[in-house]
Design an enzyme around this catalytic site. Structure first.
Site, PDB file in Angstrom:
ATOM      1  N   ASN A  67       1.028  -1.164  -0.101  1.00  0.00           N
ATOM      2  CA  ASN A  67      -0.059   0.083   0.124  1.00  0.00           C
ATOM      3  C   ASN A  67       0.816   1.295   0.057  1.00  0.00           C
ATOM      4  O   ASN A  67       1.994   1.200   0.634  1.00  0.00           O
ATOM      5  CB  ASN A  67      -1.027   0.021   1.098  1.00  0.00           C
ATOM      6  CG  ASN A  67      -0.567  -0.228   2.348  1.00  0.00           C
ATOM      7  OD1 ASN A  67       0.539  -0.959   2.703  1.00  0.00           O
ATOM      8  ND2 ASN A  67      -1.396   0.341   3.506  1.00  0.00           N
ATOM      9  N   GLU A  90       0.404   5.237   0.413  1.00  0.00           N
ATOM     10  CA  GLU A  90      -0.908   6.103   1.234  1.00  0.00           C
ATOM     11  C   GLU A  90      -0.156   7.737   0.683  1.00  0.00           C
ATOM     12  O   GLU A  90       0.923   7.752  -0.080  1.00  0.00           O
ATOM     13  CB  GLU A  90      -0.705   6.182   2.732  1.00  0.00           C
ATOM     14  CG  GLU A  90      -1.315   4.713   3.016  1.00  0.00           C
ATOM     15  CD  GLU A  90      -1.347   4.785   4.532  1.00  0.00           C
ATOM     16  OE1 GLU A  90      -1.099   5.524   5.343  1.00  0.00           O
ATOM     17  OE2 GLU A  90      -2.277   3.764   4.981  1.00  0.00           O
ATOM     18  N   CYS A  99      -4.173   0.667  -2.276  1.00  0.00           N
ATOM     19  CA  CYS A  99      -3.967  -0.793  -1.465  1.00  0.00           C
ATOM     20  C   CYS A  99      -2.953  -1.624  -2.152  1.00  0.00           C
ATOM     21  O   CYS A  99      -2.913  -1.487  -3.599  1.00  0.00           O
ATOM     22  CB  CYS A  99      -5.164  -1.577  -1.488  1.00  0.00           C
ATOM     23  SG  CYS A  99      -6.868  -0.875  -0.532  1.00  0.00           S
ATOM     24  N   GLU A 111      -2.974  -4.949  -2.902  1.00  0.00           N
ATOM     25  CA  GLU A 111      -3.529  -5.656  -4.131  1.00  0.00           C
ATOM     26  C   GLU A 111      -3.462  -5.146  -5.489  1.00  0.00           C
ATOM     27  O   GLU A 111      -3.311  -5.658  -6.368  1.00  0.00           O
ATOM     28  CB  GLU A 111      -4.779  -6.120  -3.750  1.00  0.00           C
ATOM     29  CG  GLU A 111      -4.629  -7.071  -2.314  1.00  0.00           C
ATOM     30  CD  GLU A 111      -4.990  -6.056  -1.132  1.00  0.00           C
ATOM     31  OE1 GLU A 111      -4.814  -4.973  -1.041  1.00  0.00           O
ATOM     32  OE2 GLU A 111      -5.521  -6.999   0.030  1.00  0.00           O
ATOM     33  N   CYS A 126      -9.720  -5.527   0.511  1.00  0.00           N
ATOM     34  CA  CYS A 126     -11.177  -4.772   0.686  1.00  0.00           C
ATOM     35  C   CYS A 126     -12.111  -4.931  -0.638  1.00  0.00           C
ATOM     36  O   CYS A 126     -11.710  -5.574  -1.559  1.00  0.00           O
ATOM     37  CB  CYS A 126     -10.616  -3.436   1.009  1.00  0.00           C
ATOM     38  SG  CYS A 126     -10.006  -2.394  -0.724  1.00  0.00           S
ATOM     39  N   CYS A 145     -10.833  -3.731  -3.997  1.00  0.00           N
ATOM     40  CA  CYS A 145      -9.659  -4.852  -4.552  1.00  0.00           C
ATOM     41  C   CYS A 145     -10.346  -6.014  -5.069  1.00  0.00           C
ATOM     42  O   CYS A 145      -9.839  -6.621  -5.995  1.00  0.00           O
ATOM     43  CB  CYS A 145      -8.438  -4.843  -3.469  1.00  0.00           C
ATOM     44  SG  CYS A 145      -7.414  -3.776  -3.131  1.00  0.00           S
TER      45      CYS A 145
HETATM   46  N1  THU Z   1      -5.306  -1.480   2.646  1.00  0.00           N
HETATM   47  C1  THU Z   1      -4.798  -2.435   1.652  1.00  0.00           C
HETATM   48  O1  THU Z   1      -3.559  -2.257   1.071  1.00  0.00           O
HETATM   49  N2  THU Z   1      -5.411  -3.479   1.168  1.00  0.00           N
HETATM   50  C2  THU Z   1      -6.615  -3.723   1.601  1.00  0.00           C
HETATM   51  O2  THU Z   1      -7.223  -4.634   1.136  1.00  0.00           O
HETATM   52  C3  THU Z   1      -7.384  -3.130   2.758  1.00  0.00           C
HETATM   53  C4  THU Z   1      -6.610  -1.623   3.005  1.00  0.00           C
HETATM   54  C5  THU Z   1      -4.495  -0.502   2.860  1.00  0.00           C
HETATM   55  C6  THU Z   1      -5.343   1.110   2.554  1.00  0.00           C
HETATM   56  C7  THU Z   1      -4.573   1.986   3.497  1.00  0.00           C
HETATM   57  O3  THU Z   1      -3.265   2.368   3.288  1.00  0.00           O
HETATM   58  C8  THU Z   1      -4.430   1.139   4.735  1.00  0.00           C
HETATM   59  O4  THU Z   1      -4.445  -0.363   4.339  1.00  0.00           O
HETATM   60  C9  THU Z   1      -5.422   1.434   5.943  1.00  0.00           C
HETATM   61  O5  THU Z   1      -7.074   1.075   5.087  1.00  0.00           O
END
Ligand code: THU
Length: 160
Positions: free
Chosen positions: A62, A64, A73, A75, A112, A115
């Site tokens: 991920n 940000e 994310c 994935e 999520c 994704c």
């Molecule tokens: N996140 C992912 O990388 N994958 C997911 O399936 C759920 C959430 C990340 C996004 C964000 O940077 C952090 O987790 C908190 O939500």
């Protein structure tokens, strides 16, 4: 009118070390990718590793952003990288691991909704299911045999 039941089958492993070797090695790549995540805001790091039919492993984590919704994310970073580097090459598996610097993540963390939707496009296009293997930082690991099993009643190109 009738009720219908949608079921999803999964295999639960009590720890990562119980995984079959190929899955464990892929998960190790996801863990390594997770450690390079850029997650200064949520402190929640996710790593993903895809095994492709040509033997390549493509990773993502991920990323940000100070403008929160501009982040992405793990994935989707991974699958888009696979699509960019190896277009049309089938995906066999994706392994995902998540951790937090605030709390111990000891439950499997599934992808999520956004994704799942993104990954579903690739599973549909390749006409072959791929395995989804996910965990937290420690503890149980869940393995499903197909992405679409995690996304019943999903939206796809057949509606367009
Ligand atoms: N996140 C992912 O990388 N994958 C997911 O399936 C759920 C959430 C990340 C996004 C964000 O940077 C952090 O987790 C908190 O939500």
């Amino acid at each position: 009118m009738k009720d219908i039941t949608i079921t999803a089958k999964a295999t639960l492993f009590s720890t990562m070390s119980e995984l079959p070797l190929a899955d464990k090695e892929l998960m190790q790549r996801a863990v390594k990718a997770r450690k390079n995540a850029y997650a200064p805001y949520s402190k929640f790091s996710v790593g993903a590793a895809l095994l492709l039919e040509n033997g390549n492993i493509v990773i993502g984590n991920n990323q940000e952003n100070a403008a929160y919704p501009s982040g992405m994310c793990a994935e989707r970073v991974a699958i888009w990288q696979a699509g960019a580097l190896f277009p049309g090459v089938k995906i066999l598996k994706i392994a995902i691991s998540a951790s937090s610097s605030i709390t111990l993540v000891d439950k499997p963390v599934g992808p999520c909704g956004a994704c799942r939707q993104t990954l579903s496009e690739y599973e549909i296009n390749q006409q072959q299911p791929f395995e989804v293997i996910f965990m937290g930082e420690v503890g149980e690991v869940i393995k499903t045999t197909s992405l679409l099993s995690l996304l019943p009643f999903s939206f796809d190109k057949s509606y367009l």
